[in-house]
Design an enzyme around this catalytic site. Structure first.
Site, mmCIF file in Angstrom:
data_model
loop_
_atom_site.group_PDB
_atom_site.id
_atom_site.type_symbol
_atom_site.label_atom_id
_atom_site.label_comp_id
_atom_site.label_asym_id
_atom_site.label_seq_id
_atom_site.Cartn_x
_atom_site.Cartn_y
_atom_site.Cartn_z
ATOM 1 C CE1 TYR A 55 -3.074 -3.008 0.456
ATOM 2 C CE2 TYR A 55 -3.231 -2.546 2.794
ATOM 3 C CZ TYR A 55 -3.577 -3.317 1.717
ATOM 4 O OH TYR A 55 -4.420 -4.388 1.880
ATOM 5 C CB SER A 202 -14.001 -4.785 0.577
ATOM 6 O OG SER A 202 -12.840 -4.163 0.096
ATOM 7 C CG LEU A 204 -18.737 -0.572 4.865
ATOM 8 C CD1 LEU A 204 -18.421 0.820 5.368
ATOM 9 C CD2 LEU A 204 -20.127 -0.994 5.299
ATOM 10 N N GLY A 205 -18.242 -3.004 0.584
ATOM 11 C CA GLY A 205 -18.166 -3.013 -0.874
ATOM 12 C C GLY A 205 -17.387 -1.843 -1.435
ATOM 13 C CG PHE A 208 -21.477 0.345 -4.835
ATOM 14 C CD1 PHE A 208 -21.023 0.981 -5.975
ATOM 15 C CD2 PHE A 208 -22.800 -0.077 -4.804
ATOM 16 C CE1 PHE A 208 -21.864 1.197 -7.067
ATOM 17 C CE2 PHE A 208 -23.649 0.132 -5.881
ATOM 18 C CZ PHE A 208 -23.181 0.772 -7.020
#
Length: 327
Positions: A55, A202, A204-205, A208
């Site tokens: 990252y 992820s 929370l997508g 999205f």
């Protein structure tokens, strides 16, 4: 905050904090706000911090290390190796060679400014190297006192079992949310049979599954959602309809869509720990509040019906980043 146990007795907060977006993939970052977000997370009881050497590249480990310098004993620190990148940001491929494992760990320890990593993940499986060789090197890191626990990310059931036979796997980290339920096809069951915790990235997508349109696809070329198959074009429009279904349910419960989506992941079991990523205190507070939401079986069924697995359109990653990103 409630504590949950992953494998091998590793206790962490029921929610962790994904730090990736503070340094890359989600547009420009603000180190001052990011560090403040990490500090507030710790204050709120979120002690499980997730980063990786790729990252930035490398910048995120330095950032996290700076943030926890005076608070090391208050956090469970997780980082990853295996998605090899150059200093110029180039992608060099997946690397699971034993000698690289040791070098990558030493570099992460230096960047983080710590003596030991609490949970060290193999970020992606190198199909050119037997998993037993990679995990033999990882076991040596535990024996040397450089790492306390080992994990693996986005691995199949068979690979998990082979790794576990070399050294106990503490956690599998894979994408899991209302719109990515692949782990339910066998991997989650494998983890439970072997006593391995599940860390959901992820949840929370990638933003999205929220009420904020600004968290979705943008024209910012530094935001990888601008080319994510689920965010753009016709697929994006169809997926927005699913979020509209969640908005109606969230409104009826007096919570946000993000909180509802997180509460669903939290309801999957005491061995499941979501690590929503954010670089702002505002969203951190909203996410943390989701831990107080308890869903009945009927409510979980209602959410799953609102976002049917086969109704989600698009691959999880753009083809050029498939298998290299983790968020």
């Amino acid at each position: 905050m409630e504590q949950r146990k992953l494998g091998q007795g590793l206790e962490v907060s029921a929610q962790g904090l994904g730090c990736m977006g503070m340094s890359e993939f989600y547009g420009a970052g603000d180190d001052t706000e990011s560090i403040a977000t990490i500090h507030e997370a710790i204050d709120l009881g979120v002690n499980f911090l997730d980063t990786a050497d790729m990252y930035g590249p490398f910048k995120n480990e330095i950032l996290v290390g700076t943030a926890i310098k005076a608070r090391r004993d208050e956090v469970v620190l997780a980082t990853k190796f295996g998605n090899e990148r150059g200093e110029d940001g180039s992608y060099l491929g997946v690397n699971g060679k034993p000698e690289y494992v040791v070098t990558a760990c030493d570099n992460s320890l230096r960047r983080l400014g710590v003596d030991v990593i609490d949970l060290y993940y193999q970020h992606r499986v190198d199909r050119t190297v037997p998993i037993e060789e990679t995990w033999g090197a990882l076991k040596s890191l535990v024996d040397a006192g450089k790492v306390r626990h080992l994990g693996i990310s986005e691995a199949s059931s068979a690979t998990i079992e082979r790794a576990h036979a070399v050294h106990p796997v503490t956690a599998l980290q894979s994408e899991y949310s209302l719109w990515t339920r692949d782990p339910e096809d066998g991997v989650l069951a494998t983890c439970r049979r072997l006593g391995i915790g599940f860390v959901a990235y992820s949840p929370l997508g990638r933003g999205f599954l929220t009420s904020e349109a600004s968290n979705r696809a943008s024209n910012d070329p530094t935001d990888f959602r601008s080319v994510n198959p689920r965010f753009v074009g016709e697929a994006g429009e169809k997926n927005l309809a699913l979020v509209s279904n969640l908005e109606q349910i969230a409104s009826s419960k007096g919570v946000s869509v993000a909180q509802l989506a997180l509460a669903w992941v939290l309801s999957r079991g005491d061995d499941v720990v979501p690590i929503p990523g954010t670089k702002r205190r505002k969203w951190l507070r909203e996410n943390v509040a989701a831990s107080a939401i308890h869903l009945s079986d009927d409510e979980c069924g209602q959410l799953e019906a609102a976002v049917p697995r086969d109704a989600v359109v698009g691959n999880r990653y753009h083809e050029r980043s498939m298998g290299t990103l983790n968020g």
